[in-house]
Write an enzyme that holds these catalytic residues in place. Structure first.
Site, PDB file in Angstrom:
ATOM      1  CB  ILE A 154       9.648  -5.946   7.921  1.00 24.77           C
ATOM      2  CG1 ILE A 154       9.026  -6.722   6.750  1.00 24.77           C
ATOM      3  CG2 ILE A 154      10.164  -4.588   7.444  1.00 24.77           C
ATOM      4  CD1 ILE A 154       7.760  -6.110   6.192  1.00 24.77           C
ATOM      5  CG  ASP A 173       7.289  -7.739  18.682  1.00 22.42           C
ATOM      6  OD1 ASP A 173       6.363  -8.356  19.243  1.00 22.42           O
ATOM      7  OD2 ASP A 173       7.561  -7.873  17.474  1.00 22.42           O
ATOM      8  CB  CYS A 232       8.198   1.656   5.680  1.00 22.35           C
ATOM      9  SG  CYS A 232       9.278   2.962   5.132  1.00 22.35           S
ATOM     10  CB  ALA A 233       4.370  -0.584   9.163  1.00 25.76           C
ATOM     11  CG  ASP A 258       6.366   3.877   1.504  1.00 23.93           C
ATOM     12  OD1 ASP A 258       6.428   4.582   0.480  1.00 23.93           O
ATOM     13  OD2 ASP A 258       6.234   2.640   1.472  1.00 23.93           O
ATOM     14  CD  GLU A 263      -1.357   4.125   1.439  1.00 21.42           C
ATOM     15  OE1 GLU A 263      -1.357   3.210   0.588  1.00 21.42           O
ATOM     16  OE2 GLU A 263      -0.531   4.196   2.361  1.00 21.42           O
ATOM     17  CG  HIS A 281       2.006   1.741   0.039  1.00 19.55           C
ATOM     18  ND1 HIS A 281       0.801   1.567   0.685  1.00 19.55           N
ATOM     19  CD2 HIS A 281       2.749   0.666   0.398  1.00 19.55           C
ATOM     20  CE1 HIS A 281       0.811   0.450   1.386  1.00 19.55           C
ATOM     21  NE2 HIS A 281       1.981  -0.115   1.230  1.00 19.55           N
ATOM     22  CG  LEU A 282       7.626   4.495  -3.554  1.00 17.72           C
ATOM     23  CD1 LEU A 282       8.799   5.417  -3.851  1.00 17.72           C
ATOM     24  CD2 LEU A 282       7.022   3.974  -4.846  1.00 17.72           C
ATOM     25  N   GLY A 283       7.334   0.891  -0.252  1.00 18.17           N
ATOM     26  CA  GLY A 283       8.067  -0.049   0.596  1.00 18.17           C
ATOM     27  C   GLY A 283       8.442  -1.344  -0.092  1.00 18.17           C
ATOM     28  CB  ALA A 284       6.531  -4.036  -1.458  1.00 18.44           C
TER      29      ALA A 284
END
Length: 528
Positions: A154, A173, A232-233, A258, A263, A281-284
Site C-alpha cells: 500500500i 521502512d 489509514c493503516a 481513518d 473502534e 475506517h473507509l480505507g478499503a
C-alpha cells in the site's frame, strides 16, 4: 454432508453465490458479527466462518467452534482474530492480502488533499450559508515532501501517486532496500530524518509491538512545525493524546485519521479539533475493493473445504495433500530458521540465501522458502503469510536465492539460511532428525544442537571460565526455570553462544541483568 459456512459480516451477494454454486451450505447473517454472545452460541454449527472487521473471533468464540475448520477474512488485517488460539484448535486463518491495496492508498491521498485544502471544513461552512473565503487558505501539494512510514504494497502505491503529484517522497521502512527505493523513485531515510523533513506523513505499516506508537510524543516533537499526519493503516500507530496536544499547540498543522485505537470510535480525543479530518475506517470501502476481497475469500474457503487446498493462510503453509506428510517438518524448520534470523536482525535486509543439502534438496522447496521468508519478515510485518511473504520481500527489494546440493557433510539433510544486511552476513542452519522434530545445528558458524521452544534466551559471549555458572545462578535467583541449555564455541577462549529454553517470558529488566554479566556481548529474548 455438505460443508456449512457462516458469513457474519457484510459480504457481497456474489460471494454468497460462490459458496452456493459450489455446493456449500451458507448462512448470510451480517448482524451476528458485532454480537459476541450470539456468535458464540451459533459458531459450533459451522465448518467455515467468513468475516470482515466487525466480527471479533476471540478465544471464547474459538473455544465454542467445535466444527470450525477455516476462518476467511475478506481483507488484509487479522487483528480481530485470535490466530494463536485458532492454530491450537487446528483452524486455518486465511486473508486476502492484496485485494484492497489501491483503494486504501487512494483514500490516504484523498485525506492528504482534504487536509491541505481544508475541504470538509470549507464544505460545512459553505453549506451553512457562510462565505468564508479568507478563512480557508490552504497549502499546495506540489513540491512538498511526503514521508511514507512503511513502503510495502500500500505504501508504495501511495508513494507512486504522490510522485505523480510532483511531491518529493521520502520513506522509512526497515525492509526497503536501496535498489527498491531507487525503482520506486523514493529516498530511503531513517525515521528521525523523515520526521524532521516531511511536510506530510502517511502511515502504511501493520500494528506490531515494534510499530505501536511509532509516532509517539517524542517522535511528534521531532517533526517539522506545521506537519500534517495521515493514518489509514491501523489505530495505535500514533499516540492520539500526544497528537491532540501537538495539534492544540500548533506544532502539528493537521491530522486525517481513518483508523483509531478504539473502534467504532464514538468518542475520541482528536474529535472536534478544527484541523482534524476523520472517516469511519473507509480505507478499503470502495465497490471494487469490497467485491474483490469478498469473491477472493469465498473462492479460497470453498477450495479448502471441498479440496483441502490452502491459499493465503496465516497459520498454515500452502502444501498439497500428497506433499504434506514429508514436507511439514521441513516447513516448520524453515520458518523457525527465518524467525530466528528475523528476531536477531535489526538493520535493513538486502538478501536472503537458503541452502538445501541432502534429501531436502530433492523436495518441493518453494513452500520451504516461503516459510523461511515468512519467519524472517514476521517480527516486523505480522500480517505476512506464506503466500504474501515472497511478494513482500520482492516489494522491499530483498533478493531471495535458493541453492540446492547433494549431501556433503554428516547430516542426511540440512537447511542453512543466511541473511545479508547492509553491515554483515549472519547464518543459521538446522536439520530434521528421524523423530520429525526440527533442530538448530549451527549459528554464525558455531556448531551446537538445540530444539527451539516458545521462550528462548540467546546469549553471545567470550568463552571464559565461570560464565555458565554466573548465568545459571542469575536465572535461578530470579525464579526463571531452564528447560534446555545448548552451548557452542568457535575455539577455546573465543566467541561462544548459549541458546537456552526457559519456561517463562523474560522481562526487559532480566535481559539487562544478563547483559551486565562479565564477558557478555549480546542478549536477546526469542519467541517461537
Amino acid at each position: 454432508m455438505a460443508p456449512r459456512v457462516l458469513i457474519s459480516d457484510k459480504l457481497s451477494d456474489a460471494a454468497v453465490q460462490i459458496f452456493r454454486d459450489r455446493g456449500i451450505e451458507v448462512d448470510f447473517e451480517p448482524e451476528l458479527g458485532p454480537d459476541k454472545e450470539k456468535l458464540a452460541e451459533r459458531i459450533g454449527d459451522y465448518d467455515g466462518l467468513a468475516i470482515r472487521s466487525a466480527t471479533k473471533v476471540t478465544e471464547k468464540i474459538i473455544a465454542r467452534a467445535d466444527r470450525l475448520k477455516v476462518i476467511g477474512r475478506a481483507g488484509i488485517g487479522v487483528d480481530n482474530v485470535d490466530i494463536p488460539e485458532a492454530t491450537k484448535k487446528g483452524i486455518i486463518v486465511m486473508n486476502t492480502p492484496f485485494g484492497n491495496s489501491i483503494t486504501t492508498a487512494e483514500h490516504a491521498i484523498a485525506l492528504m488533499f482534504a487536509l491541505a485544502r481544508q475541504i470538509p471544513q470549507a464544505d460545512a461552512s459553505t453549506q451553512a450559508g457562510k462565505w468564508e473565503k479568507n478563512r480557508f487558505v490552504g497549502t499546495e501539494i506540489t513540491g512538498k515532501t511526503l514521508g511514507v512510514v512503511g513502503c510495502g504494497n500500500i505504501g508504495s502505491i501511495a508513494a507512486s501517486r504522490a510522485i505523480g503529484l510532483r511531491m518529493k517522497v521520502i520513506a522509512f521502512d526497515p525492509f526497503l532496500s536501496d535498489e527498491r527505493a531507487l525503482e520506486l523513485g523514493v529516498e530511503k531515510v531513517d525515521l528521525d530524518a523523515l520526521l524532521a523533513r516531511a511536510d506530510f506523513i502517511t502511515l502504511h505499516t501493520p500494528l506490531t509491538d515494534k510499530t505501536r506508537n511509532i509516532l509517539s510524543r517524542e517522535a511528534l516533537a521531532k517533526t517539522k512545525k506545521g506537519v500534517r499526519i495521515i493514518n489509514c493503516a491501523r489505530g495505535g500507530l500514533v499516540d492520539e493524546t500526544a497528537l491532540r496536544e501537538a495539534l492544540d499547540s500548533g506544532h502539528v498543522g493537521g491530522a486525517a485519521f481513518d483508523v483509531f485505537v478504539e473502534e467504532p470510535a464514538k468518542e475520541n480525543v482528536l474529535f472536534g479539533h478544527p484541523n482534524v479530518v476523520c472517516t469511519p475506517h473507509l480505507g478499503a470501502s470502495t465497490k471494487e475493493a469490497q467485491e474483490n476481497v469478498a469473491l477472493q475469500v469465498a473462492e479460497q474457503m470453498a477450495d479448502y473445504l471441498l479440496n483441502g487446498a490452502v491459499t493465503n493462510a496465516l497459520n498454515m503453509p500452502s502444501i498439497t495433500a500428497e506433499e504434506a506428510p514429508r514436507l511439514t517438518p521441513f516447513v516448520k524448520l524453515a520458518e523457525q530458521l527465518g524467525s530466528f534470523a528475523g528476531q536477531l536482525t535489526e538493520t535493513s535486509i538486502r538478501g536472503l540465501r537458503i541452502e538445501y543439502e541432502g534429501d531436502v534438496a530433492e523436495m518441493n522447496v518453494k513452500p520451504l522458502t516461503s516459510a523461511a521468508v515468512t519467519g524472517l519478515l514476521r517480527p516486523m510485518l505480522q500480517d505476512v503469510n506464506m503466500i504474501s511473504a515472497p511478494v513482500m520481500a520482492r516489494e522491499r527489494g530483498i533478493h531471495v536465492e535458493e541453492v540446492r546440493r547433494e549431501q556433503q557433510g554428516a547430516y542426511e539433510n540440512y537447511i542453512r539460511l543466511t541473511v545479508i544486511t547492509e553491515r554483515q552476513e549472519r547464518s543459521v542452519a538446522g536439520t530434521v532428525f528421524s523423530d520429525g522434530r526440527p533442530r538448530i545445528i549451527q549459528v554464525k558458524g558455531i556448531n551446537m544442537e538445540a530444539e527451539l521452544g516458545p521462550h528462548m534466551l540467546y546469549v553471545t559471549n567470550e568463552d571464559k571460565p565461570g560464565f555458565i555458572g554466573r548465568l545459571g545462578t542469575l536465572l535461578g535467583q530470579t525464579d526463571v526455570n531452564i528447560a534446555t541449555f545448548a552451548l557452542g564455541r568457535l575455539e577455546r577462549g573465543g566467541d561462544a553462544i548459549a541458546l537456552i529454553e526457559v519456561d517463562t517470558e523474560l522481562s526487559e529488566g532480566m535481559l539487562k541483568e544478563i547483559e551486565a554479566l562479565p564477558n557478555v556481548r549480546q542478549v536477546k529474548a526469542l519467541e517461537f
